[in-house]
Design a protein around this motif. Structure first.
Motif, PDB file in Angstrom:
ATOM      1  N   GLY A 161       9.463   1.533   3.287  1.00 44.44           N
ATOM      2  CA  GLY A 161      10.112   1.792   1.819  1.00 44.44           C
ATOM      3  C   GLY A 161       9.295   3.205   1.499  1.00 44.44           C
ATOM      4  O   GLY A 161       8.723   3.655   2.369  1.00 44.44           O
ATOM      5  N   PRO A 162       9.314   3.638   0.189  1.00 40.60           N
ATOM      6  CA  PRO A 162       8.773   4.831  -0.186  1.00 40.60           C
ATOM      7  C   PRO A 162       7.159   4.933   0.268  1.00 40.60           C
ATOM      8  O   PRO A 162       6.328   4.056  -0.114  1.00 40.60           O
ATOM      9  N   THR A 163       6.975   5.787   1.371  1.00 37.96           N
ATOM     10  CA  THR A 163       5.535   5.848   1.576  1.00 37.96           C
ATOM     11  C   THR A 163       4.844   7.235   1.518  1.00 37.96           C
ATOM     12  O   THR A 163       5.678   8.292   1.815  1.00 37.96           O
ATOM     13  N   ALA A 164       3.711   7.400   1.065  1.00 39.05           N
ATOM     14  CA  ALA A 164       3.081   8.605   0.643  1.00 39.05           C
ATOM     15  C   ALA A 164       2.802   9.472   1.961  1.00 39.05           C
ATOM     16  O   ALA A 164       1.675   9.501   2.306  1.00 39.05           O
ATOM     17  N   LEU A 217      10.097   6.626  -8.086  1.00 41.81           N
ATOM     18  CA  LEU A 217       9.798   5.830  -6.702  1.00 41.81           C
ATOM     19  C   LEU A 217       8.920   4.755  -6.688  1.00 41.81           C
ATOM     20  O   LEU A 217       9.099   3.781  -6.229  1.00 41.81           O
ATOM     21  N   ALA A 218       7.618   5.426  -7.156  1.00 42.03           N
ATOM     22  CA  ALA A 218       6.476   4.302  -7.071  1.00 42.03           C
ATOM     23  C   ALA A 218       6.528   3.191  -8.039  1.00 42.03           C
ATOM     24  O   ALA A 218       5.991   1.989  -7.427  1.00 42.03           O
ATOM     25  N   GLY A 242       3.780   3.187  -0.784  1.00 41.30           N
ATOM     26  CA  GLY A 242       2.971   2.613   0.172  1.00 41.30           C
ATOM     27  C   GLY A 242       2.207   3.552   0.753  1.00 41.30           C
ATOM     28  O   GLY A 242       2.316   4.814   0.546  1.00 41.30           O
ATOM     29  N   GLU A 243       1.043   3.374   1.691  1.00 43.29           N
ATOM     30  CA  GLU A 243       0.222   4.282   2.191  1.00 43.29           C
ATOM     31  C   GLU A 243       0.720   4.000   3.656  1.00 43.29           C
ATOM     32  O   GLU A 243       0.958   3.117   4.178  1.00 43.29           O
ATOM     33  N   PRO A 244       0.513   5.339   4.535  1.00 40.12           N
ATOM     34  CA  PRO A 244       0.663   5.021   6.160  1.00 40.12           C
ATOM     35  C   PRO A 244      -0.005   3.674   6.652  1.00 40.12           C
ATOM     36  O   PRO A 244       0.308   3.277   7.598  1.00 40.12           O
ATOM     37  N   VAL A 267      14.168  -6.831  12.091  1.00 42.87           N
ATOM     38  CA  VAL A 267      13.871  -5.688  11.066  1.00 42.87           C
ATOM     39  C   VAL A 267      12.821  -6.193  10.076  1.00 42.87           C
ATOM     40  O   VAL A 267      13.238  -6.718   9.066  1.00 42.87           O
ATOM     41  N   VAL A 268      11.769  -5.471  10.134  1.00 40.26           N
ATOM     42  CA  VAL A 268      10.666  -5.887   9.089  1.00 40.26           C
ATOM     43  C   VAL A 268      10.483  -4.783   7.914  1.00 40.26           C
ATOM     44  O   VAL A 268      10.280  -3.965   8.289  1.00 40.26           O
ATOM     45  N   ARG A 269      10.949  -5.115   6.856  1.00 36.27           N
ATOM     46  CA  ARG A 269      11.151  -4.331   5.695  1.00 36.27           C
ATOM     47  C   ARG A 269       9.636  -4.171   5.102  1.00 36.27           C
ATOM     48  O   ARG A 269       9.316  -5.115   4.409  1.00 36.27           O
ATOM     49  N   VAL A 270       9.138  -3.169   5.080  1.00 35.27           N
ATOM     50  CA  VAL A 270       7.481  -3.032   4.655  1.00 35.27           C
ATOM     51  C   VAL A 270       7.665  -1.893   3.514  1.00 35.27           C
ATOM     52  O   VAL A 270       7.544  -0.903   3.422  1.00 35.27           O
ATOM     53  N   ASN A 271       7.969  -2.853   2.358  1.00 37.26           N
ATOM     54  CA  ASN A 271       8.106  -1.835   1.393  1.00 37.26           C
ATOM     55  C   ASN A 271       7.644  -2.322  -0.240  1.00 37.26           C
ATOM     56  O   ASN A 271       8.148  -1.970  -1.242  1.00 37.26           O
ATOM     57  N   GLY A 272       6.617  -3.283  -0.207  1.00 38.83           N
ATOM     58  CA  GLY A 272       6.158  -3.746  -1.316  1.00 38.83           C
ATOM     59  C   GLY A 272       6.972  -4.607  -2.225  1.00 38.83           C
ATOM     60  O   GLY A 272       6.825  -4.947  -3.418  1.00 38.83           O
ATOM     61  N   GLY A 273       8.052  -5.064  -1.515  1.00 38.81           N
ATOM     62  CA  GLY A 273       9.131  -5.974  -2.238  1.00 38.81           C
ATOM     63  C   GLY A 273      10.372  -5.445  -2.900  1.00 38.81           C
ATOM     64  O   GLY A 273      10.986  -5.989  -3.863  1.00 38.81           O
ATOM     65  N   ILE A 274      10.752  -4.145  -2.721  1.00 33.91           N
ATOM     66  CA  ILE A 274      11.935  -3.539  -3.369  1.00 33.91           C
ATOM     67  C   ILE A 274      13.113  -4.216  -2.559  1.00 33.91           C
ATOM     68  O   ILE A 274      13.077  -4.564  -1.429  1.00 33.91           O
ATOM     69  N   VAL A 275      13.964  -4.602  -3.530  1.00 34.55           N
ATOM     70  CA  VAL A 275      15.222  -5.537  -3.173  1.00 34.55           C
ATOM     71  C   VAL A 275      16.493  -4.541  -2.750  1.00 34.55           C
ATOM     72  O   VAL A 275      16.657  -3.764  -3.950  1.00 34.55           O
TER      73      VAL A 275
END
Length: 243
Positions: free
Chosen positions: A183-186, A202-203, A212-214, A235-243
């Motif tokens: 997801g959104p990553t800095a 977005l945060a 997210g951080e790298p 597909v692993v969605r790594v986004n902090g829980g964004i639906v």
């Protein structure tokens, strides 16, 4: 003594790719630091890894150029004895509404994100040793379907499709193949051109209420590249829980 695993990481001179390269090295893997044009940045990643006691070399390659990609894999075999892990983190982002889309931008996205992924995946399928792992990169925007991401999402939808098929084509080799969809990553790529209000909005999207951080993405990649042997064709969605 267990033989050291060897990783080829594309897009490893900055952002998520750099975090992946250093994380894999910290976990004991030798790393080929793939980069397109940032030779100094790639050299710095190699220095960071070797200063910490790891093993790394840099390899310049346009991911859409099959000869250059093959040479990067050759380097891994020459320097470290083989290839066990391939992480294809290199990618291109361009935003536009579909109505205003510049087809030259579409072609550039296609070349890097689709052709590049096919080239790297093809080389991985030919070279990765049994027991290895292949990780491609998609994006959580495939599910979010945000305006102005049409061309980018089209390219990453293709990445997801080819990743799932490669997982099945490698049956019998004990090689896992998965896509990670941040997801959104800095990162510099993400933050470029966005004002503070946009970044703040977005945060706030994920329930964890931060970008997210790298390193957040790298930890998941490292799991898939090492101990995560029962995760395959996902597909692993790594986004902090964004639906």
């Amino acid at each position: 003594m267990t033989e050291q695993r060897v990783a080829v990481v594309t897009g490893a001179s900055r952002g998520i790719g750099r975090a992946v390269a250093t994380e894999l090295a910290a976990r004991g893997q030798a790393v080929v630091v793939g980069y397109a044009g940032s030779a100094d940045a790639a050299a710095e990643v190699v220095r960071q890894i070797t200063a910490a006691g790891g093993r790394a070399v840099a390899a310049q390659a346009d991911v859409a150029d099959e000869a250059a990609v093959a040479a990067a894999f050759d380097l891994a075999e020459q320097e470290f004895g083989g290839v066990d892990v391939v992480v294809h983190a290199a990618g291109r982002l361009s935003q536009s509404t579909i109505a205003d889309l510049d087809l030259d931008d579409l072609d550039a996205l296609h070349r890097t994100n689709i052709r590049g992924t096919f080239v790297v995946a093809r080389e991985a399928a030919r070279r990765v040793r049994d027991g290895g792992a292949v990780i491609t990169f998609s994006t959580s925007v495939v599910g979010l379907q945000l305006p102005t991401y049409g061309a980018y999402v089209a390219s990453k939808g293709a990445v997801e499709g080819l990743t799932m098929i490669l997982a099945r084509e490698l049956r019998g080799r004990d090689v896992t193949v998965n896509a990670v969809a941040p997801g959104p990553t800095a990162t510099e790529l993400f933050l470029d051109g966005k004002d503070e209000a946009t970044v703040e909005r977005l945060a706030k999207q994920p329930p964890l209420e931060r970008l997210g951080e790298p390193a957040d993405i790298a930890e998941v990649v490292a799991f898939l590249a090492g101990p995560g042997r029962w995760v395959n064709g996902q597909v692993v969605r790594v986004n902090g829980g964004i639906v």
